[in-house]
Write a protein that holds these residues in place. Sequence first.
Motif, mmCIF file in Angstrom:
data_model
loop_
_atom_site.group_PDB
_atom_site.id
_atom_site.type_symbol
_atom_site.label_atom_id
_atom_site.label_comp_id
_atom_site.label_asym_id
_atom_site.label_seq_id
_atom_site.Cartn_x
_atom_site.Cartn_y
_atom_site.Cartn_z
ATOM 1 N N ALA A 192 -35.281 -1.604 16.266
ATOM 2 C CA ALA A 192 -36.767 -0.503 16.418
ATOM 3 C C ALA A 192 -37.362 -0.826 15.783
ATOM 4 N N HIS A 193 -37.639 -1.247 14.510
ATOM 5 C CA HIS A 193 -38.938 -1.817 14.301
ATOM 6 C C HIS A 193 -38.765 -3.204 13.551
ATOM 7 N N ALA A 248 -29.140 -0.534 15.342
ATOM 8 C CA ALA A 248 -30.586 0.132 15.827
ATOM 9 C C ALA A 248 -31.602 0.193 15.029
ATOM 10 N N ALA A 249 -31.183 0.888 14.212
ATOM 11 C CA ALA A 249 -32.717 1.210 13.510
ATOM 12 C C ALA A 249 -33.159 -0.175 13.385
ATOM 13 N N GLU A 291 -32.867 6.250 9.626
ATOM 14 C CA GLU A 291 -32.325 6.546 11.072
ATOM 15 C C GLU A 291 -31.125 5.555 10.813
#
Length: 274
Positions: free
Chosen positions: A224-225, A220-221, A26
């Motif tokens: 998101a996780h 960002a990745a 990602e």
Amino acid sequence: MDPDARGYDDFYRHFDSPLMQQIRREAYGEDIGQHSWVTAEELRADVSLLELSPSSRLLDLGCGPCGPLTFVIGLVGCQGTGADVSRSAIAAGRAHAASLGLAGSIALHQLDLNELLPFASGAFDAVMSLDAVLHLRDRSSTFREVARVLAPGGRFLFTDAGVITGPISNVEAQSRAIHGYTQFVPPGFNERALEVAGFRLQKVEDQTASALKNAAGRLAASLAHRAELVALEGAASFERQRSYLEVVIGLARRGTLSRMMYLAEAEAGARPPR
Ligand SMILES: C[S@@+](CC[C@H](N)C(=O)[O-])C[C@H]1O[C@@H](n2cnc3c(N)ncnc32)[C@H](O)[C@@H]1O
């Protein structure tokens, strides 16, 4: 082991977990297993500067889990040697190379680059080092060792993400140095150190844009996780990584900490004594 380099060791333990692989896909788009600011596109272009052939012997200093090194071996078909102080990096690198069917083309060494290199003079045709020299206590001495282990005319390509090109606060410097000992240098420092070590500088390129792209993608990745990462490494580690990435992004955007690529050629006969 240099105790200050442990920050990476902990991180590399989970490097090939499905979650980390997913985050890298990602973050980077094309995941080559890097843990640096290099992009696949940039590495493809930079490798051509090393003028490698299938018979070349390539050394990667601070190879981490060997994503970039195996990527280059796969592109060129050459032999690769990797060196890193982190035990977890070397273990992950061995597994990664085996999974790509490259175990026979790679030799890995766990060693501290602050010491003399355990390789014979002239043992390599090219040396690369991606985002690792800023962790060395005396890069000038390491450059002399690189000149020694290179065959005459051999090429050395490295990136340094710690070139100070503007004002940096103590808080930013501290957040930027979470992986342990970190040395920031002024413009011109690497150029002079290379020259003194017996290199002829071929090219210098500002690659700060890659650091910005990768750091923004990683942030960002990670966000998101967030829940999975907190479960894997704990909340404190997650927050440390987050503030690290935010600082890298801020410094790159302001143009105050630059990532530079240097290409140099070992001068024939200028090999310093060991
Ligand atoms: C930013 S990572 C880059 C890893 C790899 N080059 C890549 O592009 O994926 C920096 C690496 O330098 C290694 N390193 C730091 N200090 C070192 C030392 N004194 N000797 C050997 N390796 C060191 C770390 O363990 C880490 O793997």
